[in-house]
Structures are given as structure tokens and as C-alpha cells.
Motif scaffolding. Structure first.
Motif, PDB file in Angstrom:
ATOM      1  N   GLY A  30      22.456 -29.298  46.241  1.00  0.00           N
ATOM      2  CA  GLY A  30      23.539 -28.713  45.479  1.00  0.00           C
ATOM      3  C   GLY A  30      24.457 -27.750  46.198  1.00  0.00           C
ATOM      4  N   VAL A  31      24.953 -26.795  45.414  1.00  0.00           N
ATOM      5  CA  VAL A  31      25.950 -25.852  45.909  1.00  0.00           C
ATOM      6  C   VAL A  31      25.430 -25.042  47.094  1.00  0.00           C
ATOM      7  N   ASP A  32      24.130 -24.839  47.182  1.00  0.00           N
ATOM      8  CA  ASP A  32      23.576 -24.099  48.331  1.00  0.00           C
ATOM      9  C   ASP A  32      23.837 -24.851  49.634  1.00  0.00           C
ATOM     10  N   ALA A  33      23.596 -26.149  49.646  1.00  0.00           N
ATOM     11  CA  ALA A  33      23.832 -26.948  50.850  1.00  0.00           C
ATOM     12  C   ALA A  33      25.322 -27.028  51.162  1.00  0.00           C
ATOM     13  N   TRP A  34      26.141 -27.128  50.132  1.00  0.00           N
ATOM     14  CA  TRP A  34      27.590 -27.195  50.309  1.00  0.00           C
ATOM     15  C   TRP A  34      28.085 -25.919  51.008  1.00  0.00           C
ATOM     16  N   GLN A  35      27.611 -24.773  50.543  1.00  0.00           N
ATOM     17  CA  GLN A  35      28.011 -23.505  51.147  1.00  0.00           C
ATOM     18  C   GLN A  35      27.442 -23.338  52.556  1.00  0.00           C
ATOM     19  N   GLN A  36      26.228 -23.827  52.791  1.00  0.00           N
ATOM     20  CA  GLN A  36      25.645 -23.744  54.133  1.00  0.00           C
ATOM     21  C   GLN A  36      26.452 -24.565  55.134  1.00  0.00           C
ATOM     22  N   ALA A  37      27.151 -25.584  54.653  1.00  0.00           N
ATOM     23  CA  ALA A  37      28.003 -26.399  55.520  1.00  0.00           C
ATOM     24  C   ALA A  37      29.404 -25.780  55.653  1.00  0.00           C
ATOM     25  N   ASN A  38      29.566 -24.556  55.149  1.00  0.00           N
ATOM     26  CA  ASN A  38      30.843 -23.832  55.198  1.00  0.00           C
ATOM     27  C   ASN A  38      31.974 -24.575  54.495  1.00  0.00           C
ATOM     28  N   LEU A  39      31.640 -25.235  53.404  1.00  0.00           N
ATOM     29  CA  LEU A  39      32.633 -25.942  52.607  1.00  0.00           C
ATOM     30  C   LEU A  39      33.053 -25.051  51.432  1.00  0.00           C
ATOM     31  N   PRO A  40      34.270 -25.225  50.945  1.00  0.00           N
ATOM     32  CA  PRO A  40      34.782 -24.307  49.918  1.00  0.00           C
ATOM     33  C   PRO A  40      34.136 -24.511  48.546  1.00  0.00           C
ATOM     34  N   VAL A  41      34.042 -23.408  47.824  1.00  0.00           N
ATOM     35  CA  VAL A  41      33.635 -23.426  46.413  1.00  0.00           C
ATOM     36  C   VAL A  41      34.734 -22.741  45.632  1.00  0.00           C
ATOM     37  N   GLN A  42      34.691 -22.906  44.317  1.00  0.00           N
ATOM     38  CA  GLN A  42      35.696 -22.276  43.464  1.00  0.00           C
ATOM     39  C   GLN A  42      35.010 -21.563  42.306  1.00  0.00           C
ATOM     40  N   PRO A  43      35.603 -20.484  41.814  1.00  0.00           N
ATOM     41  CA  PRO A  43      35.042 -19.834  40.623  1.00  0.00           C
ATOM     42  C   PRO A  43      35.010 -20.844  39.481  1.00  0.00           C
ATOM     43  N   ALA A  44      33.969 -20.769  38.673  1.00  0.00           N
ATOM     44  CA  ALA A  44      33.790 -21.789  37.642  1.00  0.00           C
ATOM     45  C   ALA A  44      33.504 -21.176  36.278  1.00  0.00           C
ATOM     46  N   GLN A  45      33.880 -21.925  35.260  1.00  0.00           N
ATOM     47  CA  GLN A  45      33.552 -21.616  33.878  1.00  0.00           C
ATOM     48  C   GLN A  45      33.034 -22.904  33.242  1.00  0.00           C
ATOM     49  N   PRO A  46      32.003 -22.807  32.417  1.00  0.00           N
ATOM     50  CA  PRO A  46      31.496 -24.034  31.789  1.00  0.00           C
ATOM     51  C   PRO A  46      32.487 -24.623  30.796  1.00  0.00           C
ATOM     52  N   VAL A  47      32.395 -25.936  30.617  1.00  0.00           N
ATOM     53  CA  VAL A  47      33.176 -26.594  29.573  1.00  0.00           C
ATOM     54  C   VAL A  47      32.726 -25.955  28.249  1.00  0.00           C
ATOM     55  N   PRO A  48      33.669 -25.522  27.421  1.00  0.00           N
ATOM     56  CA  PRO A  48      33.285 -24.865  26.172  1.00  0.00           C
ATOM     57  C   PRO A  48      32.359 -25.737  25.318  1.00  0.00           C
ATOM     58  N   PHE A  49      31.382 -25.089  24.750  1.00  0.00           N
ATOM     59  CA  PHE A  49      30.469 -25.752  23.826  1.00  0.00           C
ATOM     60  C   PHE A  49      31.094 -25.661  22.449  1.00  0.00           C
ATOM     61  N   PRO A  50      31.131 -26.782  21.717  1.00  0.00           N
ATOM     62  CA  PRO A  50      31.818 -26.750  20.401  1.00  0.00           C
ATOM     63  C   PRO A  50      31.233 -25.712  19.452  1.00  0.00           C
TER      64      PRO A  50
ATOM     65  N   ALA B  87      22.758 -31.082  19.237  1.00  0.00           N
ATOM     66  CA  ALA B  87      24.101 -30.576  19.541  1.00  0.00           C
ATOM     67  C   ALA B  87      24.352 -30.530  21.050  1.00  0.00           C
ATOM     68  N   TRP B  88      23.355 -30.081  21.834  1.00  0.00           N
ATOM     69  CA  TRP B  88      23.515 -30.038  23.292  1.00  0.00           C
ATOM     70  C   TRP B  88      23.520 -31.444  23.872  1.00  0.00           C
ATOM     71  N   GLN B  89      22.751 -32.352  23.319  1.00  0.00           N
ATOM     72  CA  GLN B  89      22.767 -33.749  23.761  1.00  0.00           C
ATOM     73  C   GLN B  89      24.146 -34.362  23.505  1.00  0.00           C
ATOM     74  N   ALA B  90      24.733 -34.062  22.353  1.00  0.00           N
ATOM     75  CA  ALA B  90      26.069 -34.571  22.025  1.00  0.00           C
ATOM     76  C   ALA B  90      27.113 -33.984  22.976  1.00  0.00           C
ATOM     77  N   TYR B  91      26.990 -32.708  23.307  1.00  0.00           N
ATOM     78  CA  TYR B  91      27.894 -32.051  24.267  1.00  0.00           C
ATOM     79  C   TYR B  91      27.843 -32.772  25.611  1.00  0.00           C
ATOM     80  N   PHE B  92      26.634 -33.077  26.059  1.00  0.00           N
ATOM     81  CA  PHE B  92      26.446 -33.794  27.330  1.00  0.00           C
ATOM     82  C   PHE B  92      27.080 -35.188  27.250  1.00  0.00           C
ATOM     83  N   ALA B  93      26.706 -35.946  26.229  1.00  0.00           N
ATOM     84  CA  ALA B  93      27.185 -37.332  26.091  1.00  0.00           C
ATOM     85  C   ALA B  93      28.703 -37.394  25.924  1.00  0.00           C
TER      86      ALA B  93
END
Length: 186
Positions: free
Chosen positions: A166-186, A113-119
Motif C-alpha cells: 500500500g501507501v507505505d511502499a508507494w512513499q518508500q519509492a518516493n512517489l507522491p501522495v495527496q491529502p485525502a478525504q473519504p467518500v461521504p457515507f450516506p 448500510a456499509w456493504q451498500a456504500y461499498f457496492a
């Protein structure tokens, strides 16, 4: 009977020693990698400098790619607790603007099911174009995105990038991030 008592401490010591010895009884230590090569435990630990099927990129390279056509799809694979058929927000999460958060798809082993969600979500995000650039990330020292790049390569995607820090390096470069929610799992 009194003669058996002096032997009791020796027997207890021998039993304890057998549990501590390499060949004795002990708890099974989970393997670091699955038989098919995905990291299965200790996801937050130092990561390699490369990934099979993908190109490792830094923040400057990612910024350059984001100004190219076709623009890469950003895919965050940070974990989110999954309990009783739903994601549980155990802590707020932010990601790079415009990212698709496919939570838990960087785990070492995925159920069908998780593999299908990814694919299915990759299929949707790329409009079925296997050459569409995909950038996978998580946090620094995180094997989840390494696993996800390998998994996407196994699905036939050919232009894969691993934003290793990842996001750690992005934030260290003072670049913006946004609040996030995962794509719903069926």
C-alpha cells in the motif's frame, strides 16, 4: 467458625486457578476470521502472500498498470473513525493520487448500510463494468485491503489487484501522495 478461616486462602487460590486454566472462566477472545473468511481482528499484522480473487502487485507493477488502458481504479480502504453519523478526522491521511477512499469497507464484517456504500461506490467507479481493473490498498501489514479484494470478488468484479504494501511502499519509492478525504457515507 475459626476452623473455616484456614481454608479461606485455599478456596481463593482454587478460584483464581480456575479462572486461569484453559477450561475455566475467561474473557472470550474474538475470532481472527469471520465464518465467511474475512479477517475480523488484528488488522495491522503480517498479511499473506496471496488473496482469493485477486492478484498481488508491487509498486513497479502498479506503476505499469497505471500507464495501461483501461486505467485501474485505485481504492484506498484505510479506516477512519466513524462517530454519530460522520467521519472523524483523528489524523491526517494521504493516499495515492486519483484514489477513491472508501473508508472502513475493509472491515471483517459490514452492516448492510456499509456493504451498500461499498457496492454503490464500486458500481459508480467502474460505470457498471465488472471487468474494470480495481486496485485495493491500505498500508503495509494491513488486512483491510485483503478483505476488500475478497468482498469485490464476491460482488462479481473480475480484474482485481491487491497492492499489498500500500501507501507505505508507494512513499518508500518516493512517489507522491495527496491529502485525502473519504467518500461521504450516506
Amino acid at each position: 467458625m475459626p476452623r473455616a478461616l484456614p481454608r479461606l486462602p485455599c478456596l481463593l487460590l482454587a478460584a483464581a486457578a480456575s479462572c486461569l486454566s484453559p477450561g475455566g472462566a475467561h474473557a472470550e477472545t474474538p475470532a481472527l476470521f469471520t465464518p465467511d473468511g474475512y479477517r475480523a481482528t488484528l488488522y495491522r499484522s503480517p498479511t499473506p502472500q496471496e488473496v482469493a480473487g485477486g492478484t498481488v502487485i508491487d509498486t513497479a507493477t502498479l506503476q505499469h498498470l497505471l500507464n495501461q488502458q483501461p486505467r485501474p481504479v485505485l481504492i484506498d480502504v484505510y479506516r477512519r473513525q466513524w462517530l454519530q453519523g460522520r467521519f472523524i478526522e483523528d489524523e491526517p491521511h494521504a493516499n495515492l493520487p486519483g484514489s477513491l477512499w472508501l473508508a472502513n469497507t475493509g472491515d471483517g464484517q459490514l452492516t448492510p448500510a456499509w456493504q451498500a456504500y461499498f457496492a454503490q461506490n464500486l458500481q459508480r467507479a467502474t460505470a457498471g463494468q465488472a471487468q474494470q481493473p480495481l486496485v485495493f490498498y491500505c498500508r503495509s501489514d494491513c488486512w483491510l485491503s485483503w478483505n476488500a479484494v475478497k468482498r469485490a470478488a464476491g460482488l462479481g468484479y473480475s480484474t482485481l489487484y491487491w497492492y499489498r504494501d500500500g501507501v507505505d511502499a508507494w512513499q518508500q519509492a518516493n512517489l507522491p501522495v495527496q491529502p485525502a478525504q473519504p467518500v461521504p457515507f450516506p
